[in-house]
Structure formats: C-alpha cells, structure tokens
Design a protein around this motif. Structure first.
Motif, short mmCIF file in Angstrom:
data_model
loop_
_atom_site.label_atom_id
_atom_site.label_comp_id
_atom_site.label_asym_id
_atom_site.label_seq_id
_atom_site.Cartn_x
_atom_site.Cartn_y
_atom_site.Cartn_z
N TYR A 129 0.85 -1.20 0.00
CA TYR A 129 0.00 0.00 0.00
C TYR A 129 0.88 1.25 0.00
O TYR A 129 2.06 1.21 0.38
N ARG A 130 0.29 2.35 -0.41
CA ARG A 130 1.01 3.63 -0.49
C ARG A 130 0.93 4.35 0.85
O ARG A 130 -0.14 4.42 1.48
N GLU A 131 2.05 4.90 1.30
CA GLU A 131 2.07 5.66 2.56
C GLU A 131 1.17 6.89 2.48
O GLU A 131 0.46 7.21 3.44
N ASP A 132 1.16 7.54 1.33
CA ASP A 132 0.35 8.76 1.21
C ASP A 132 -1.14 8.42 1.25
O ASP A 132 -1.95 9.21 1.76
N ALA A 133 -1.50 7.24 0.73
CA ALA A 133 -2.91 6.83 0.80
C ALA A 133 -3.30 6.55 2.25
O ALA A 133 -4.40 6.93 2.69
N THR A 192 0.45 -2.52 -11.38
CA THR A 192 1.63 -1.96 -10.71
C THR A 192 1.91 -0.54 -11.19
O THR A 192 2.24 0.34 -10.39
N VAL A 193 1.75 -0.32 -12.48
CA VAL A 193 1.95 1.03 -13.03
C VAL A 193 0.95 2.00 -12.42
O VAL A 193 1.30 3.11 -11.99
N ALA A 194 -0.32 1.56 -12.36
CA ALA A 194 -1.36 2.42 -11.77
C ALA A 194 -1.10 2.66 -10.29
O ALA A 194 -1.33 3.76 -9.76
N PHE A 195 -0.60 1.65 -9.59
CA PHE A 195 -0.31 1.77 -8.17
C PHE A 195 0.81 2.77 -7.94
O PHE A 195 0.72 3.65 -7.06
N LEU A 196 1.87 2.68 -8.70
CA LEU A 196 3.00 3.60 -8.54
C LEU A 196 2.63 5.02 -8.95
O LEU A 196 3.21 6.00 -8.45
N ASP A 197 1.63 5.15 -9.85
CA ASP A 197 1.17 6.49 -10.26
C ASP A 197 0.15 7.08 -9.29
O ASP A 197 -0.30 8.22 -9.47
N LEU A 218 9.35 -3.96 -2.73
CA LEU A 218 9.90 -3.95 -1.38
C LEU A 218 10.92 -2.83 -1.18
O LEU A 218 11.17 -2.41 -0.05
N GLN A 219 11.49 -2.36 -2.28
CA GLN A 219 12.51 -1.33 -2.18
C GLN A 219 12.07 0.00 -2.78
O GLN A 219 12.89 0.91 -2.93
N SER A 220 10.77 0.13 -3.09
CA SER A 220 10.26 1.38 -3.66
C SER A 220 9.94 2.37 -2.54
O SER A 220 9.25 2.03 -1.57
N PRO A 221 10.41 3.62 -2.64
CA PRO A 221 10.10 4.65 -1.62
C PRO A 221 8.59 4.92 -1.58
O PRO A 221 7.92 4.94 -2.62
N GLY A 222 8.07 5.12 -0.39
CA GLY A 222 6.66 5.44 -0.24
C GLY A 222 5.73 4.25 -0.33
O GLY A 222 4.51 4.42 -0.33
#
Length: 443
Positions: A129-133, A192-197, A218-222
């Motif tokens: 999940y995204r930290e900002d979400a 995954t593309v939509a998730f990272l966007d 696992l190594q993506s910021p945020g």
C-alpha cells in the motif's frame, strides 16, 4: 574359398536359420512391449506458467533450460495465474502447470485426472500500500489490519490468478463487506503502473519472493507492506495457509529492509500434471524441482522443498521417488534415454527372456534335424530303388535301376554338411555302393 572356411560358414548359416524363428519371435514381443509401455517420453511438453515477470514465469524458464539438456522442449504457456493453469490442465491444453494451494477449486474428479509433483515453494500473499494513501485515509502512514482498507482502491488481480478468491475469503473472515472497498481486477503489470502512479491505493497478489515485482516494490520509496500479525490464526482457520516470517534485513542488509520482522500468510505452490503426462516427463520435472527449489530462501531452509506435504491432489509416485531418493541408480551412470528405457522395460524384457530361454532349448535339436535331413531324405529314393529290385525278382530292370542309382549318387555328391555330420553323409554313400553291388551281382 578355403574348405575349412566354407564348412564354418555353412555351419553358421544353418545355425542362424535354426535360431531365426525364435529370434524373430523375441523381437516381435519386445516391439509389442515397447509399443504398449511407450517408455520414451515425448520431445515436447507444455508448461502453464503465469503473467510476464511473475515467479511462475521465471521458474518456467528455468525448467525449460534444465530439460533442454535431455532433448526435451518445454513450451511455456503464459496465463493469468493459478486458477487459469488448473483449467488449462483440465482441458488438456497443458501437460503441467503451477497451481497455488487454496486459490482454485480442486474437486474429487481432479484426483484421478491430475497428480502433483510436490509442493515447490511458499507463495505469500503480498499486500503493498502507499504511505500517502494511508496518511490521507487513516491519518497515519501505516495500516495494521485488513479492516483499515475500508474505502480504499484495491487491485486484487485477475480471476485467473486465484488471488481474488483467496482475498475474498480473508475479507469474509474479517467480516469486511466487499462493497466498502473499490476492488479492481487489473493484470499485474498495468496494476503496478497504476499503483505507482497513485491511481490505486493498494495492490494484492501472491508470488514467490523471487518475483522481480516483489523485489522492486519492497525497495520502492513510499510503498509499505502489510504486516499480517494474525498470520498464525489464519493458518489455523485454513489448512492451505501457512504463517511465514520475512526476517528483518533479509531484502537488503545494508539498508535494513525490512526494518522489522514481517508476518505474512502464504500458501504452497505445487506443480500439477495431467493424467496423460508421460511418467518419464514427471520424473524429469520432479528431479529438476529438487535442484531448483531445494536451496534456502527468505521463507525456508535448505532441503525443505520440494515437499510431499500440503498437496490437495495425490502425489505422483515418480515425484515421491525423486524427492525421497534422488535420481534412479541407472541414471547416475547411463544417459537418461538409455537408463529410462531399461528402467521401464526391464520387467517386460525379463518376462520375454524367461519365455525365450525354454524355447531356445529347441534350437540344438532343430539344428541337428536340419543337417541330418539333407542326408536322410535320400534314403527314401534309395529304398525305392532297392525295393523295386526285390519286388521284380529275376525280371527286374537292373540296367534302368543302376541308371537311377547313378543319378542318385551324383546328387548326393553335391550335398554339403558341416564336418561334424560327414560320417552320416559317408554312410549314405556306402549304402548306395552296397545297393549297387547287389544290382551288379544280378547282371
């Protein structure tokens, strides 16, 4: 041609003519057994894998490379995932396929049509999940349970992957109404593309840690991973789920990723095979599984997998033997094709030889009969000449009988027998001479 060589060749010819029918019968029986047992595997098999860049796709390439050494082409059939692979096996469109435990409905009918080559590896359920979400929806950068996903945009993967069914089960036991989430079923790559966007708040999928997608997220910021702190409880409720722990720092020790032990729920992925898949193919895949999945990983120690446990369908006897005992004895010293042929034909060859050995006792008498018949068949004509001489008495046509006797002797002189039987040939000539003397005494 030297005389001794001529007699030797003659003996060999007669011996081969005597053995020939029995050798032909033995060869016919072996050919029939070969056709019936079909010991040699096909040169091409179809392996159902999964989406591109998934763990199934990666392992499929490794299997194809391994079996290429035996001259077998493994055609990789991409699919949506576990459930789709099971359907491909049922439809006969694939010979083998990766299927995750609990992600597909395996019924009693499958127990006869499908067999397992063992559990290959654990496949955790990853919920990123995204930290900002989390900050926007929950007021904090971290969520603690599935209940915190209420109101989120969550992608659960395509139905063919089996993940929607598994995730739905987890929502049910947590008493979470699906209507409270905005669920989507995109494929892994576009999801995954939509998730990272930022178009999706969370993404759920099941995969082995070898997946490039897992390594990247696992190594993506945020991006954070949900810690299933109740993983032990999930495993007690569902037999196909296993609690696993991703140790602190196992992803990257220098960056201490993850920062603490992460609890996950996982199911074991098995390699299933259709009922018509050749036993030798099952054996090769099972042996390859031991080499590919026997090393240690994030969630298991060395030699824990492949395993004969956690299987929802019967495990193939070929897999049991490969996992417990390794390659068969003959394969350790002979090429695979030869070892496989002997291994699958030895019983039939033993029975045929057991039948052929008693029959082979007929060969020496048959050989003797063939040789002696060249001599004995002339005795009938000689006896006829002598009998006509005695029956006619004084009126016997001696000159005519002597002429027949000369013709008989001329033909007998053309008879050739092995040296061991020349005494019988000379005995015939002596008897012809005796009858001639009787006829000449009348003249």
């Amino acid at each position: 041609m030297p005389q001794n060589l001529r007699y030797t060749l003659l003996s060999l010819r007669d011996l081969l003519a005597s053995i020939g029918p029995f050798a032909l019968l033995t060869l016919l029986l072996l050919a029939l057994a070969y056709w019936w047992l079909d010991p040699n595997p096909p040169k091409r098999v179809v392996l159902a894998t999964g989406p591109a860049q998934s763990a199934y796709d990666e392992f499929g390439k490794r299997y194809a490379q391994a079996l290429a050494r035996y001259g077998i082409t493994v055609e990789l059939l991409p699919s949506q995932g576990s459930s789709a692979n099971l359907e491909l096996l049922r439809a006969g469109k694939a010979d083998l396929g990766f299927v995750q435990g609990g992600s597909a409905d395996i019924g009693y009918d499958d127990e006869e049509a499908i067999s397992s080559l063992g559990s290959l590896f654990v496949e955790p359920l990853w919920l990123f999940y995204r930290e900002d979400a989390a900050q926007r929806l929950k007021g904090r950068p971290e969520i603690r349970s599935l209940a915190d996903l209420t109101g989120w945009r969550v992608n659960v993967g395509t139905p063919g992957s089996g993940v929607p069914r598994l995730f739905s089960t987890l929502l049910d036991v947590n008493r979470i109404d699906r209507q409270q989430l905005q669920l989507s079923e995109l494929e892994q790559t576009p999801a995954t593309v939509a998730f990272l966007d930022g178009q999706i708040d969370a993404i759920v999928f099941a995969s082995a840690p070898e997946s490039l997608l897992v390594q990247m997220l696992l190594q993506s910021p945020g991006v954070r991973l949900l810690d299933f702190t109740q993983s032990e409880a999930y495993s007690r409720r569902f037999g196909y789920l296993t609690p696993v722990v991703m140790p602190q720092g196992v992803v990257d020790l220098s960056k201490n990723i993850p920062e603490r032990d992460m609890h996950l729920v996982a199911s074991t992925t098995s390699l299933l095979a259709g009922a018509k898949t050749h036993p030798a193919i099952l054996q090769l895949f099972a042996q390859t599984a031991v080499s590919l999945h026997g090393s240690s990983s994030w969630f298991n120690r060395a030699h824990e997998y492949p395993s004969l446990e956690h299987s929802e369908v019967p495990v193939s006897s070929e897999a049991v033997r490969a996992i417990r005992s390794g390659p068969p004895f003959l394969q350790r010293y002979l090429p695979f094709w030869l070892a496989n042929l002997v291994e699958r034909m030895w019983l039939a060859m033993g029975l045929i030889l057991a039948l052929a050995l008693p029959l082979s006792r007929v060969v020496p008498p048959l050989y003797t009969f063939r040789i002696r018949s060249r001599v004995f068949r002339w005795y009938a004509e000689l006896r006829s000449i002598e009998q006509r001489y005695f029956d006619a008495g004084p009126a016997a046509p001696v000159e005519a009988l002597l002429g027949e006797l000369d013709q008989l002797e001329a033909r007998v002189e053309q008879v050739v027998v092995p040296l061991a039987y020349t005494d019988e040939l000379y005995a015939l000539r002596g008897n012809i001479g005796m009858v001639r003397r009787k006829l000449q005494n009348r003249t």
